[in-house]
Design a protein around this motif. Sequence first.
Motif, PDB file in Angstrom:
ATOM      1  N   LEU A   1       0.718  -1.283  -0.157  1.00 21.92           N
ATOM      2  CA  LEU A   1      -0.012  -0.002  -0.105  1.00 21.92           C
ATOM      3  C   LEU A   1       0.953   1.179  -0.089  1.00 21.92           C
ATOM      4  O   LEU A   1       1.587   1.566   0.836  1.00 21.92           O
ATOM      5  CB  LEU A   1      -1.025   0.126   1.232  1.00 21.92           C
ATOM      6  N   VAL A   2       0.648   2.177  -1.248  1.00 18.99           N
ATOM      7  CA  VAL A   2       1.735   3.267  -1.081  1.00 18.99           C
ATOM      8  C   VAL A   2       0.689   4.518  -1.040  1.00 18.99           C
ATOM      9  O   VAL A   2      -0.378   4.613  -1.548  1.00 18.99           O
ATOM     10  CB  VAL A   2       2.247   3.286  -2.439  1.00 18.99           C
ATOM     11  N   GLN A   3       1.198   5.338  -0.149  1.00 25.30           N
ATOM     12  CA  GLN A   3       0.425   6.742  -0.103  1.00 25.30           C
ATOM     13  C   GLN A   3       1.402   7.790   0.268  1.00 25.30           C
ATOM     14  O   GLN A   3       2.548   7.588   0.916  1.00 25.30           O
ATOM     15  CB  GLN A   3      -0.373   6.537   1.124  1.00 25.30           C
ATOM     16  N   GLY A   4       1.237   8.858  -0.392  1.00 26.40           N
ATOM     17  CA  GLY A   4       1.976  10.248  -0.063  1.00 26.40           C
ATOM     18  C   GLY A   4       1.396  10.768   1.093  1.00 26.40           C
ATOM     19  O   GLY A   4       0.265  10.860   1.307  1.00 26.40           O
TER      20      GLY A   4
ATOM     21  N   HIS B   1       4.139   7.278  -7.412  1.00 29.37           N
ATOM     22  CA  HIS B   1       4.885   6.336  -8.530  1.00 29.37           C
ATOM     23  C   HIS B   1       5.514   7.493  -9.416  1.00 29.37           C
ATOM     24  O   HIS B   1       6.716   6.789 -10.144  1.00 29.37           O
ATOM     25  CB  HIS B   1       4.069   5.287  -9.379  1.00 29.37           C
ATOM     26  N   LEU B   2       5.130   8.603  -9.628  1.00 29.32           N
ATOM     27  CA  LEU B   2       5.660   9.581 -10.406  1.00 29.32           C
ATOM     28  C   LEU B   2       6.888  10.517  -9.643  1.00 29.32           C
ATOM     29  O   LEU B   2       7.690  10.810 -10.271  1.00 29.32           O
ATOM     30  CB  LEU B   2       4.691  10.146 -11.257  1.00 29.32           C
ATOM     31  N   GLU B   3       6.313  10.699  -8.510  1.00 31.83           N
ATOM     32  CA  GLU B   3       6.940  11.873  -7.657  1.00 31.83           C
ATOM     33  C   GLU B   3       8.046  11.237  -7.024  1.00 31.83           C
ATOM     34  O   GLU B   3       9.203  11.946  -6.672  1.00 31.83           O
ATOM     35  CB  GLU B   3       6.071  12.261  -6.657  1.00 31.83           C
ATOM     36  N   ARG B   4       8.153  10.024  -6.830  1.00 32.92           N
ATOM     37  CA  ARG B   4       9.289   9.227  -5.993  1.00 32.92           C
ATOM     38  C   ARG B   4       9.301   7.773  -6.485  1.00 32.92           C
ATOM     39  O   ARG B   4       9.426   6.863  -6.008  1.00 32.92           O
ATOM     40  CB  ARG B   4       8.904   9.270  -4.646  1.00 32.92           C
ATOM     41  N   GLU B   5       9.702   7.923  -7.967  1.00 34.56           N
ATOM     42  CA  GLU B   5       9.362   6.711  -8.653  1.00 34.56           C
ATOM     43  C   GLU B   5      10.718   5.378  -7.968  1.00 34.56           C
ATOM     44  O   GLU B   5      10.286   4.146  -8.042  1.00 34.56           O
ATOM     45  CB  GLU B   5       9.914   6.881 -10.018  1.00 34.56           C
ATOM     46  N   ALA B   6      11.926   5.955  -7.807  1.00 35.22           N
ATOM     47  CA  ALA B   6      12.791   5.037  -7.261  1.00 35.22           C
ATOM     48  C   ALA B   6      12.528   4.053  -6.085  1.00 35.22           C
ATOM     49  O   ALA B   6      12.605   3.031  -5.963  1.00 35.22           O
ATOM     50  CB  ALA B   6      14.231   5.878  -7.180  1.00 35.22           C
ATOM     51  N   GLU B   7      11.707   5.007  -5.213  1.00 38.07           N
ATOM     52  CA  GLU B   7      11.317   4.259  -3.654  1.00 38.07           C
ATOM     53  C   GLU B   7      10.324   3.396  -3.994  1.00 38.07           C
ATOM     54  O   GLU B   7      10.328   2.512  -3.459  1.00 38.07           O
ATOM     55  CB  GLU B   7      11.078   5.458  -2.749  1.00 38.07           C
ATOM     56  N   VAL B   8       9.443   3.712  -4.915  1.00 36.35           N
ATOM     57  CA  VAL B   8       8.065   2.976  -5.521  1.00 36.35           C
ATOM     58  C   VAL B   8       8.805   1.385  -5.867  1.00 36.35           C
ATOM     59  O   VAL B   8       8.403   0.559  -5.587  1.00 36.35           O
ATOM     60  CB  VAL B   8       7.118   3.594  -6.100  1.00 36.35           C
ATOM     61  N   VAL B   9       9.649   1.765  -6.878  1.00 38.73           N
ATOM     62  CA  VAL B   9      10.214   0.825  -7.858  1.00 38.73           C
ATOM     63  C   VAL B   9      10.710  -0.193  -6.822  1.00 38.73           C
ATOM     64  O   VAL B   9      10.817  -1.511  -6.787  1.00 38.73           O
ATOM     65  CB  VAL B   9      10.969   0.970  -8.881  1.00 38.73           C
ATOM     66  N   ALA B  10      11.678   0.205  -5.996  1.00 40.81           N
ATOM     67  CA  ALA B  10      12.281  -0.514  -4.875  1.00 40.81           C
ATOM     68  C   ALA B  10      11.517  -1.429  -3.930  1.00 40.81           C
ATOM     69  O   ALA B  10      11.529  -2.541  -3.514  1.00 40.81           O
ATOM     70  CB  ALA B  10      13.319   0.298  -4.028  1.00 40.81           C
ATOM     71  N   ALA B  11      10.134  -0.545  -3.511  1.00 38.31           N
ATOM     72  CA  ALA B  11       9.400  -1.222  -2.439  1.00 38.31           C
ATOM     73  C   ALA B  11       8.663  -2.605  -3.440  1.00 38.31           C
ATOM     74  O   ALA B  11       8.415  -3.432  -2.853  1.00 38.31           O
ATOM     75  CB  ALA B  11       8.333  -0.247  -2.164  1.00 38.31           C
TER      76      ALA B  11
ATOM     77  N   VAL C   1       0.645  -7.192   4.768  1.00 41.16           N
ATOM     78  CA  VAL C   1       0.408  -5.986   4.102  1.00 41.16           C
ATOM     79  C   VAL C   1       1.839  -5.427   4.640  1.00 41.16           C
ATOM     80  O   VAL C   1       2.232  -4.986   5.752  1.00 41.16           O
ATOM     81  CB  VAL C   1      -0.869  -4.718   4.644  1.00 41.16           C
ATOM     82  N   THR C   2       2.380  -4.582   3.553  1.00 40.90           N
ATOM     83  CA  THR C   2       3.490  -3.600   3.700  1.00 40.90           C
ATOM     84  C   THR C   2       2.995  -2.318   3.341  1.00 40.90           C
ATOM     85  O   THR C   2       2.437  -2.146   2.334  1.00 40.90           O
ATOM     86  CB  THR C   2       4.921  -3.899   2.810  1.00 40.90           C
ATOM     87  N   ARG C   3       3.159  -1.263   4.151  1.00 41.80           N
ATOM     88  CA  ARG C   3       2.938   0.179   4.155  1.00 41.80           C
ATOM     89  C   ARG C   3       3.848   0.865   3.447  1.00 41.80           C
ATOM     90  O   ARG C   3       5.060   0.736   4.265  1.00 41.80           O
ATOM     91  CB  ARG C   3       2.565   0.695   5.093  1.00 41.80           C
ATOM     92  N   LEU C   4       3.854   1.828   2.476  1.00 45.98           N
ATOM     93  CA  LEU C   4       4.938   2.634   2.130  1.00 45.98           C
ATOM     94  C   LEU C   4       4.237   4.014   2.146  1.00 45.98           C
ATOM     95  O   LEU C   4       3.446   4.370   1.154  1.00 45.98           O
ATOM     96  CB  LEU C   4       5.723   2.342   0.696  1.00 45.98           C
ATOM     97  N   VAL C   5       4.616   4.757   2.960  1.00 42.80           N
ATOM     98  CA  VAL C   5       3.951   6.491   3.189  1.00 42.80           C
ATOM     99  C   VAL C   5       5.493   7.107   2.870  1.00 42.80           C
ATOM    100  O   VAL C   5       6.330   7.300   3.490  1.00 42.80           O
ATOM    101  CB  VAL C   5       3.587   6.436   4.768  1.00 42.80           C
ATOM    102  N   LEU C   6       5.374   7.799   1.848  1.00 42.10           N
ATOM    103  CA  LEU C   6       6.290   8.887   1.395  1.00 42.10           C
ATOM    104  C   LEU C   6       5.967  10.241   1.803  1.00 42.10           C
ATOM    105  O   LEU C   6       4.992  10.803   1.302  1.00 42.10           O
ATOM    106  CB  LEU C   6       6.518   8.591  -0.008  1.00 42.10           C
ATOM    107  N   GLU C   7       6.877  10.750   2.723  1.00 38.99           N
ATOM    108  CA  GLU C   7       6.556  12.029   3.470  1.00 38.99           C
ATOM    109  C   GLU C   7       6.697  13.043   2.316  1.00 38.99           C
ATOM    110  O   GLU C   7       7.748  13.179   1.376  1.00 38.99           O
ATOM    111  CB  GLU C   7       7.785  12.386   4.512  1.00 38.99           C
ATOM    112  N   GLY C   8       5.969  14.052   2.461  1.00 37.39           N
ATOM    113  CA  GLY C   8       5.833  15.116   1.493  1.00 37.39           C
ATOM    114  C   GLY C   8       5.561  14.661   0.066  1.00 37.39           C
ATOM    115  O   GLY C   8       5.356  15.627  -0.814  1.00 37.39           O
ATOM    116  N   CYS C   9       5.175  13.618  -0.333  1.00 32.75           N
ATOM    117  CA  CYS C   9       4.484  13.274  -1.432  1.00 32.75           C
ATOM    118  C   CYS C   9       3.318  13.367  -1.633  1.00 32.75           C
ATOM    119  O   CYS C   9       2.496  13.195  -0.668  1.00 32.75           O
ATOM    120  CB  CYS C   9       5.049  11.555  -1.535  1.00 32.75           C
ATOM    121  N   ARG C  10       2.805  13.624  -2.762  1.00 32.40           N
ATOM    122  CA  ARG C  10       1.435  14.046  -2.837  1.00 32.40           C
ATOM    123  C   ARG C  10       0.525  12.674  -3.726  1.00 32.40           C
ATOM    124  O   ARG C  10       0.782  11.751  -3.264  1.00 32.40           O
ATOM    125  CB  ARG C  10       1.213  15.197  -3.747  1.00 32.40           C
TER     126      ARG C  10
END
Length: 72
Positions: free
Chosen positions: A15-18, A53-63, A40-49
């Motif tokens: 689950l990916v959320q900005g 997947h476009l704003e923080r592509e590398a982190e999302v792809v790694a997850a 469930v794995t949660r990926l909450v990206l600080e400051g991301c809107r």
Amino acid sequence: NVEAEVAGISAPLLLVQGSADQYGTLAQIDAIAGAVGGPVTRLVLEGCRHVPHLEREAEVVAAIADLCKIVQ
């Protein structure tokens, strides 16, 4: 609201959320995480809107790659 739709999912989920998503909240992914039957794995990206997947592509792809290792 997708909570009822995800109740039967038992496969691992990512689950990916900005944190600054202007359309969604962390409560939504909390509800999804509580409704599914699998891990469930949660990926909450600080400051991301709304488009992590476009704003923080590398982190999302790694997850996603990490999730694929779990599934194999």
